[in-house]
Design an enzyme around this catalytic site. Structure first.
Site, short mmCIF file in Angstrom:
data_model
loop_
_atom_site.label_atom_id
_atom_site.label_comp_id
_atom_site.label_asym_id
_atom_site.label_seq_id
_atom_site.Cartn_x
_atom_site.Cartn_y
_atom_site.Cartn_z
N HIS A 19 11.34 -23.44 8.07
CA HIS A 19 11.02 -24.12 9.84
C HIS A 19 9.46 -24.08 9.78
CE1 HIS A 19 13.50 -24.68 13.55
NE2 HIS A 19 13.92 -25.01 12.63
N ASN A 20 9.03 -22.88 8.36
CA ASN A 20 7.67 -22.62 7.93
C ASN A 20 7.10 -22.46 6.64
OD1 ASN A 20 8.15 -19.80 10.37
ND2 ASN A 20 7.03 -21.93 10.85
N CYS B 55 3.20 -3.20 4.29
CA CYS B 55 2.26 -2.02 4.27
C CYS B 55 2.94 -1.09 5.39
CB CYS B 55 0.80 -2.37 4.52
SG CYS B 55 0.84 -3.57 6.19
N GLY B 56 1.99 0.01 5.84
CA GLY B 56 3.47 0.70 6.97
C GLY B 56 4.07 -0.51 8.18
N THR B 57 3.14 -1.14 9.07
CA THR B 57 3.42 -1.67 10.09
C THR B 57 4.10 -3.50 9.57
OG1 THR B 57 1.26 -2.75 10.41
CG2 THR B 57 2.16 -0.77 11.74
N GLY B 58 3.71 -3.70 8.57
CA GLY B 58 3.08 -5.13 7.37
C GLY B 58 2.62 -6.18 8.10
N ARG C 200 4.26 -30.15 10.15
CA ARG C 200 3.17 -29.43 10.61
C ARG C 200 2.53 -28.51 10.06
NH1 ARG C 200 8.90 -29.12 15.00
NH2 ARG C 200 7.37 -31.17 16.25
N GLY D 228 -0.94 -5.16 8.90
CA GLY D 228 -2.31 -5.14 7.99
C GLY D 228 -2.55 -6.33 7.40
N ARG E 266 7.41 1.44 7.61
CA ARG E 266 7.63 2.50 8.29
C ARG E 266 8.30 2.05 9.54
NH1 ARG E 266 1.65 4.24 7.82
NH2 ARG E 266 1.67 5.60 5.49
N ARG F 6 10.38 -33.31 9.86
CA ARG F 6 8.69 -32.78 11.27
C ARG F 6 8.81 -31.46 10.77
NH1 ARG F 6 13.72 -31.40 13.76
NH2 ARG F 6 13.96 -29.33 15.41
N HIS F 7 8.78 -30.26 10.22
CA HIS F 7 8.41 -29.31 9.73
C HIS F 7 7.26 -29.41 8.46
CE1 HIS F 7 11.50 -27.52 12.62
NE2 HIS F 7 12.47 -28.16 11.33
N ASP G 33 0.75 -1.31 -0.71
CA ASP G 33 -0.07 0.21 0.04
C ASP G 33 0.39 1.17 0.06
OD1 ASP G 33 1.09 0.25 2.34
OD2 ASP G 33 -1.08 0.31 3.63
N HIS G 34 0.43 2.64 0.40
CA HIS G 34 0.84 3.68 0.19
C HIS G 34 2.79 3.86 1.55
CE1 HIS G 34 -2.61 3.53 2.77
NE2 HIS G 34 -1.69 4.50 3.58
#
Ligand code: RB5
Length: 148
Positions: free
Chosen positions: A97-98, A64-67, A135, A69, A108, A131-132, A7-8
């Protein structure tokens, strides 16, 4: 192929990431936004999420600003495992792992120099499996509405 979206609030950092990917000769598609004008992060989380979930793009990077949302939005798309990482250790471990297929960043929150290192680690680290894999498969069951 890498799918990019922001986003912006993530636009300026995305431009730095685009420059970096071009220097590395890595192919990407920018799903927007294409300016710093105010817009809605779920739109871009969805676009990148669908692009990666379809299998057409191996990885995605969303900002995004914080990542926060945009990662929440992308994670609503079946098959997406978007990980918000603001340090190198998390970026490495979420791949190992994920099997995270999308990296989320806060434009930001983290400086460009640090963000580019996080990007390099995310793109350069393989899933360990074993094992990952069990999961990660359980996460897939949750998506199907089946209990772990
Ligand atoms: C936009 O102002 C901001 O809310 C957005 O970029 C993001 O930080 C949301 O999580």
């Amino acid at each position: 192929m890498i799918a990019l979206g922001s986003d912006h609030g993530g636009f300026a950092l995305k431009q730095e990431i685009i420059k970096h990917l071009e220097e590395l000769g890595l192919e990407y598609t920018d799903f927007g936004t294409y300016s710093g004008n105010s817009c809605d992060y779920p739109v871009y989380g969805e676009s990148v999420g669908r692009a990666v979930a379809s299998g057409e793009y191996a990885r995605g990077i969303i900002i995004c600003g914080t990542g926060i949302g945009i990662s929440i939005a992308a994670n609503k798309v079946r098959g997406v495992r978007a990980a918000l990482c603001h340090d190198c250790y998390s970026a490495e471990l979420t791949r190992r792992h994920n099997d995270a297929n999308i990296l989320a960043l806060g434009g930001r929150v983290v400086g460009a120099g640090h963000a580019l290192k996080i990007v390099d680690i995310f793109l350069g680290t393989d899933f360990e499996g074993g094992r990952h894999a069990r999961r990660v498969a359980l996460i897939g069951k949750l998506e199907d509405g089946t209990a772990c």
